[in-house]
Scaffold this active site. Structure first.
Site, PDB file in Angstrom:
ATOM      1  N   PRO A 169     -12.892 -27.618  24.724  1.00  0.00           N
ATOM      2  CG  PRO A 169     -13.357 -25.686  25.947  1.00  0.00           C
ATOM      3  CD  PRO A 169     -12.287 -26.684  25.682  1.00  0.00           C
ATOM      4  CD  GLU A 223      -8.791 -18.245  28.315  1.00  0.00           C
ATOM      5  OE1 GLU A 223      -9.644 -18.346  27.432  1.00  0.00           O
ATOM      6  OE2 GLU A 223      -9.053 -18.261  29.545  1.00  0.00           O
ATOM      7  NE  ARG A 274     -17.742 -49.520  29.607  1.00  0.00           N
ATOM      8  CZ  ARG A 274     -18.722 -49.797  28.752  1.00  0.00           C
ATOM      9  NH1 ARG A 274     -18.700 -49.267  27.534  1.00  0.00           N
ATOM     10  NH2 ARG A 274     -19.704 -50.598  29.078  1.00  0.00           N
ATOM     11  CG  ASP A 287     -22.316 -50.305  26.712  1.00  0.00           C
ATOM     12  OD1 ASP A 287     -22.697 -50.958  27.685  1.00  0.00           O
ATOM     13  OD2 ASP A 287     -21.124 -50.165  26.391  1.00  0.00           O
TER      14      ASP A 287
HETATM   15  N1  ADE Z   1     -11.308 -28.593  28.531  1.00  0.00           N
HETATM   16  C1  ADE Z   1     -12.140 -27.697  29.097  1.00  0.00           C
HETATM   17  N2  ADE Z   1     -13.421 -28.012  28.879  1.00  0.00           N
HETATM   18  C2  ADE Z   1     -13.423 -29.144  28.118  1.00  0.00           C
HETATM   19  C3  ADE Z   1     -14.442 -29.927  27.540  1.00  0.00           C
HETATM   20  N3  ADE Z   1     -15.736 -29.641  27.689  1.00  0.00           N
HETATM   21  N4  ADE Z   1     -14.072 -31.007  26.828  1.00  0.00           N
HETATM   22  C4  ADE Z   1     -12.772 -31.301  26.655  1.00  0.00           C
HETATM   23  N5  ADE Z   1     -11.765 -30.584  27.167  1.00  0.00           N
HETATM   24  C5  ADE Z   1     -12.077 -29.505  27.882  1.00  0.00           C
END
Ligand code: ADE
Length: 273
Positions: free
Chosen positions: A92, A119, A161, A176
């Protein structure tokens, strides 16, 4: 393209056997190898995580299993003739995954994904492999998943794709949302198919008119409507020199006006549709 995925949940990647990606594999367009990270652990509990230095909640994935796994995956890939690998680390805190990045990744011959749980992975692993191969730390959105496996499925589908011959019709990804080209930076509008009347609901007459010019214009207007509603930031970012007279007309109807620098912004009093 060769794809390696190292994970503690190999079964999570089962969807790679299905649909578009599954067919691409069956046709030999995609060579997928899923590995269990615990194959590179040597204790009774197959431990892949430990407590974080500096304290804090959660666990951190250990360097040793990842290091051994990646060394072996790289060696096996090179052995089989693959070249120019790139490491894709879902997290994230990575850079946002976009269509542009999907195109960039689709042009590489070999991708190695390292979805993490807990984590995340000890930082030294990414730092170590970044000295050898390109590393992309990538987020699929501003939300936190329990692990990176779902992100791997998302990215794999977006990349697969785009590979030559994977989509039936070579034109299929031209229009797209987010594809470079005519509708660049606009979301796609609604689509319809037979029957022409369903539960009293018809299809816009223009789509049945056979008039290609009017249909193209209608589609573009609908793309503006949808983009203004769901992603006004995309319109604000647009280069206004890409707008023709009709584009400006629909933008004005939707409550947008050019600012002194030429870019469009939404008049505050404009009402939601
Ligand atoms: N792992 C946990 N959340 C994630 C996200 N939003 N994007 C990529 N990997 C992740």
């Amino acid at each position: 393209m060769r794809l390696d995925v190292v994970t503690i949940f190999p079964e999570y990647l089962e969807p790679l056997n299905v649909s578009l990606v599954g067919k691409a594999r069956a046709r030999g367009q995609l060579d997928v190898h899923v590995h269990d990270l615990r194959d590179w652990t040597y204790d009774r509990h197959s431990t892949v995580d430990d407590t974080p230095y500096g304290g804090g909640p959660g666990m951190v994935m250990k360097t040793e299993p990842w290091g051994e796994a990646l060394d072996e995956v790289l060696a096996a890939g090179y052995e089989s003739g693959a070249c120019a690998p790139a490491l894709v680390v879902p997290t994230p805190s990575g850079r946002p995954f976009t269509q542009e990045l999907a195109v960039e990744l689709s042009e590489r011959p070999w991708l190695i994904f390292t979805p993490a749980r807990y984590e995340g992975i000890d930082r030294r692993v990414v730092d170590e492999y970044a000295t050898r191969i390109p590393v992309h730390e990538v987020s699929i959105g501003d939300y936190v998943l329990a692990g990176g496996e779902a992100a791997v499925l998302v990215m794999t589908e977006a990349v697969a794709r785009l590979l030559p011959g994977v989509l039936g019709n070579a034109e299929s990804h031209r229009d797209d949302s987010f594809a470079p080209g005519a509708m660049a930076d606009l979301l796609e509008g609604p689509v319809y198919t037979k029957p022409p009347l369903w539960r009293g609901r018809g299809v816009p007459d223009v789509l049945l008119s056979g008039h290609h010019g009017r249909i193209a214009r209608w589609r573009r207007d609908e793309a503006f409507r949808r983009t203004a509603l769901h992603r006004p930031d995309l319109i604000e970012r647009c280069d206004p020199s890409a707008f023709d007279r009709k584009d400006r007309e629909i933008l004005s109807i939707l409550g947008w006006a050019p600012s002194p620098d030429g870019r469009f912004w939404r008049r505050p009093q404009a009402v939601e549709e």
